[in-house]
Design an enzyme around this catalytic site. Structure first.
Site: not given
Ligand code: LLP
Length: 421
Positions: A239, A276-278, A314, A318, A346
């Site tokens: 997050g 973490p992902g983003r 995105r 969003y 389109c």
């Molecule tokens: N763990 C869980 C259980 C999650 O649901 C998520 C993201 C993460 C970790 C990773 O979160 P991050 O560190 O990436 O914030 N498609 C959306 C974002 C969706 C996030 C869903 N869950 C976007 O493009 O902003």
């Protein structure tokens, strides 16, 4: 900081000019930087140094196996949310013992597959799922290690669609029910309780909601231990947000996040997991597209690109902002003018930016969408029968196509026409 910089007037990924990749791979394409991915992963390792911890990359943010291999080799675990992601992580060489399985809707098949092939833990999201998991594991003569995902009822103060920790959200179990569900879990034959899980949302730009949630998790951990449960692991989810514009955003740094974790949870003597992902992938990737047309409209002009909402959803989904920059650096003092930047799909929703100040551009020029590494390629589709675009990984002065552009035949031949037609 990332490794996409102008050199000799051309935007580079590390030591490779994006125009060089475009000339061989064609546009549009995604391009990722190994150095940036590595650097971002290490920021989390450093932030949690001294704590027993595992950084589990959120596979949903960028799931190409080359990326998973790269991060896995650096020591990352993986957070997966489907059987498909689980298989990808295994295929990339990450052992099951480093994979955590999240998500509100795991199927029996997914549970059994993960139990068979090795799993670090299931992050269970409901009592209903807990009972099914116990049954599946028992039938196999296995015991499933679990945390229970707690919904702490904390507002992450992020985009409505990606907040997950409020009581109206579908995620986790209400914190008020937690002790009762843990006591049921302890009695279930196929379940071994090992910890507590929480994830309150994505693109958080303030530590306060994290701290509020983690404080509740610390209190719950003490209560659960008082009830006789052995809580050895806390999964704190992902997050942490990233700056999407170079100008005005300063989300907290991983080091500050780590310091807060230490302060709130440091005395609990638990293993810390984060997902973490983003922050790892977002600014490690760009989407490169070509200008097809500069179209004059009534009162506004449109920059029509060969990338569209199906490639990067995105902005449409969003209202997200991505910086869009020319690959050939604009000369100093170039006059900017407002353009609506759109794709060929389109729908009017296929708009990346409205009235965006842009330097002079013409057909065939290249542009790069910044901060497109996370939730870019993974959310793309073939809408309008547009092929999924290639992914390219740069490492110093080398690059490799890590997912090729499919041919139209590959796409079209997946359909089958019933014999009665
Ligand atoms: N763990 C869980 C259980 C999650 O649901 C998520 C993201 C993460 C970790 C990773 O979160 P991050 O560190 O990436 O914030 N498609 C959306 C974002 C969706 C996030 C869903 N869950 C976007 O493009 O902003």
């Amino acid at each position: 900081m990332d490794h996409f910089l102008y050199r000799n007037g051309l935007l580079h990924a590390e030591d490779v000019a994006l125009s060089e990749i475009a000339a061989t791979v064609g546009t549009p394409f995604y391009c990722y930087s190994t150095a940036t991915l590595t650097r971002h992963f290490r920021l989390f390792q450093d932030a949690l140094a001294g704590l027993d911890h595992l950084v589990c990359f959120a596979v949903k943010s960028l799931s190409n196996q080359a990326i998973l291999r790269l991060l896995g080799d650096l020591g990352a675990g993986m957070d997966v949310v489907s059987g498909g992601e689980y298989r990808r992580a295994l295929a990339a060489g990450v052992p099951g013992a480093r994979i955590v399985f999240s998500g509100v809707g795991k199927t029996r098949t997914e549970m059994a597959y993960a139990l068979q092939n090795g799993i670090r833990q299931f992050n269970v999201e409901s009592v209903e799922e807990l009972r099914v998991l116990s049954a599946v594991a028992s039938e196999m003569g296995a015991v499933a290690p679990i945390t229970l995902r707690i919904n702490p009822d904390v507002d992450a103060k992020t985009h409505e669609k990606i907040a997950t920790g409020r009581k109206e959200d579908k995620f986790g179990v209400p914190i008020a029910w937690a002790r009762e569900i843990y006591s049921e879990a302890a009695r279930l034959p196929g379940i071994k309780v090992i910890g507590v899980d929480v994830h309150i949302g994505s693109q958080l730009t303030d530590l306060a909601p994290f701290e509020a949630a983690f404080t509740k998790i610390a209190d719950l951990t003490r209560a659960l231990r008082g009830d006789g449960h052995e809580i050895t692991r806390l999964d704190l989810g992902g997050g942490l947000g990233i700056p999407y514009t170079t100008s005005n955003e300063t989300p907290p740094l991983p080091l500050e996040y780590g310091a807060m974790i230490r302060r709130v949870l440091g005395d609990l003597d638990v293993e810390i997991e984060i997902e973490p992902g983003r922050l790892i992938a977002g600014n490690a990737g760009v989407l490169v597209a070509s200008v097809l047309y500069l179209k004059q409209g009534e009162g506004r002009d449109f920059l029509i690109l060969d990338a569209a909402m199906n490639d990067l959803i995105r902005p449409a989904m969003y209202g997200a902002h991505h910086d869009i920059v020319p690959v050939r650096e604009a000369p100093a003092g170039a006059v900017q003018r407002p353009l609506d930047i759109v794709g060929p799909v389109c729908e009017s929703g296929d708009t990346f930016a409205k009235a965006r100040a842009m330097p002079p551009l013409q057909a065939d020029d290249l542009v790069a969408f910044r901060s497109a590494g996370a939730y870019g390629a993974v959310m793309s589709s073939e809408y309008n029968t547009r092929p999924l675009i290639p992914e390219v990984l740069v490492h110093g002065d080398q690059y490799a196509v890590i997912r090729p552009r499919p041919s139209f035949d590959e796409i079209i031949n997946r359909d089958t026409i019933p014999e009665w037609l």
